[in-house]
Design an enzyme around this catalytic site. Sequence first.
Site, short mmCIF file in Angstrom:
data_model
loop_
_atom_site.label_atom_id
_atom_site.label_comp_id
_atom_site.label_asym_id
_atom_site.label_seq_id
_atom_site.Cartn_x
_atom_site.Cartn_y
_atom_site.Cartn_z
N PRO A 2 5.13 2.92 3.23
CA PRO A 2 6.45 3.31 2.57
C PRO A 2 6.24 2.76 0.87
CG PRO A 2 6.61 1.77 4.22
CD PRO A 2 5.32 2.22 4.35
N GLU A 3 6.43 3.48 0.10
CA GLU A 3 6.65 3.25 -1.18
C GLU A 3 7.91 2.81 -1.55
OE1 GLU A 3 4.22 5.43 -3.89
OE2 GLU A 3 2.89 6.12 -2.20
N LYS A 52 8.78 -2.83 -3.55
CA LYS A 52 8.75 -2.81 -1.92
C LYS A 52 9.18 -3.86 -1.49
CE LYS A 52 4.72 -0.37 -3.39
NZ LYS A 52 3.04 -0.44 -3.41
N ARG A 196 8.20 -12.33 -10.00
CA ARG A 196 6.78 -12.07 -10.05
C ARG A 196 6.71 -10.47 -10.14
NH1 ARG A 196 5.54 -13.79 -4.91
NH2 ARG A 196 6.61 -15.71 -4.46
N ASN A 249 0.24 4.39 -3.74
CA ASN A 249 -0.78 5.11 -3.94
C ASN A 249 -0.63 6.46 -4.16
OD1 ASN A 249 -3.57 5.29 -4.28
ND2 ASN A 249 -4.02 5.88 -2.01
N ARG A 356 -8.12 1.36 -3.54
CA ARG A 356 -7.56 2.25 -2.94
C ARG A 356 -8.07 3.38 -3.42
NH1 ARG A 356 -2.61 0.61 -1.17
NH2 ARG A 356 -2.71 2.49 0.17
#
Length: 366
Positions: A2-3, A52, A196, A249, A356
Site C-alpha cells: 500500500p502506498e 504511509k 521525521r 515504488n 527496488r
Amino acid sequence: MPEGHTVHRLARALTDLFAGQRLTVTSPQGRFAGGAALLDGRVLAGASAWGKQLFVDFVPADGGTRAPDDVRVLRVHLGLYGAWTFAGDGSAVVVQAIGAPRRRIGETETLPPVAGALDEPVPLPRGDESPASASGPEGDVALEVVADAPVPDWQPPAPRGAVRVRLRGVHAVADLTAPTTCEVLTPSEARAVVERLGPDPIRWGDAARAGTEPDPHDDPQRFVDAVRRSRTPVGARLMDQSVVAGVGNIYRAEVLYRARLDPFRPGSSVPVEDLRAVWDDLVELMLDGVRTGAIVTTLPEDRVPGGTTGRHRVRQNSDAVPGAVPSDASFYVYHREGLPCRVCGNPVLVREVAGRNLYSCATCQR
DNA sequence: AGTACATGTTCAT
DNA sequence: TGAACCTGTACTT
C-alpha cells in the site's frame, strides 16, 4: 505495499466506522497482547495518516480529559504485506479490505469511490458466509454507517490467519495482519515519527481542496529543497520518506515517467520548476488514488484498447467494474519490463534503484 | 508440498 | 549492498 493513498483511505475508514465508539481491542495472534490491553475498552477518537504511517488515537472511555496524558496512539505501518480486513453486522457500509494486493486482502482499482461519493452502499459481509460468497463486490468499498442500531446477536467471524490486532466496535470488526510496525505510543512519540517525514502530497492536496490552511509540514518547498540538496539520483530521492511522504515504488516510477525525467538525474540538477511539476502531479495522482483506491497514471489516449500482450504481472480483482481502467492499462512503466513504451514504442527498462525495481523509458525520460 | 513474489523499512556489514 | 522481517497468494512440482 500500500502506498500513501491506501493508508489515507484506511484512516478514513477507521474514523468513519469507529470514531466515538468504545472498542474491544484484542490480539488474536497474541503478538500484540500487551498493546491491545493498553487500548482495550477505550474510545477511538480518530485516525489519521501521514505518508504511509497510520495513527489511531484512543482516549479513556470514562470521560477522561483527553489531555495528551490521556491519549494513547496506535501506530501502524503495513510494510510490504500488511493489510486490514473488515467484517460487519450488515448495518454499516464499509471497506472490505485495504492493504497489500492480494485476492482476499486486496485493494483494487475497480472500486466505488470513498465515502461521500458512493452511489450504492454495499453492505459488509456478515462473516457467516463462505469466503467465496462473502467476498461480495471485489475489493475496497467506501464505508458509511447507515444504521445506528447494531444488529442483535451478530457475532464477528473468527479471525482468519495471523491477526495481530482486532478492533471491535458497534457494527464491525477490523483485523490487522502482517504489519511491519504495530505499537502504542504517547502523542509526543507519535509526533516525533511525523517529524521525521517529508511533506505529504495527500495532506497538502486535502487542505487545498478544503480551502483550509495547509500544515507547513506539507509545504512542497520542503520537497523541492530536499531533492536538490543531494546529488543522489532523483529516482532514489523519491523513495526517501523524509523527502516526500507516501510515495512508493509505483508512484515513483510513474511520476518520473509523466514528467519525462530520467530517474538517474542527480537531484541537484533537476530544475525547481520540474520538481514543482512533479509535486503537483503527485498531489493530483495521489488524491485520485485516495478517491478510487487505485493507482491509475495513464492518460486515456495512451491506453491500448484490450490491454497489452506479454507476460507481466497484473493485479488481482481487476476489471470487474465496468468503466474501470483495466489493471494492465493503468501504468506507463511500472511492471512493464520489456513491453513497448506506450508513447515511443521502445522497450521499458528495469534497474534497481534504492533497493527496488525502477521502471523507465530511456527514450522518453531525459 | 514447496517456492517465488509483493505498492516497505531497518539494521548490519 | 545485503539480509531480515512481517504474511498470504499463486504458481510450480
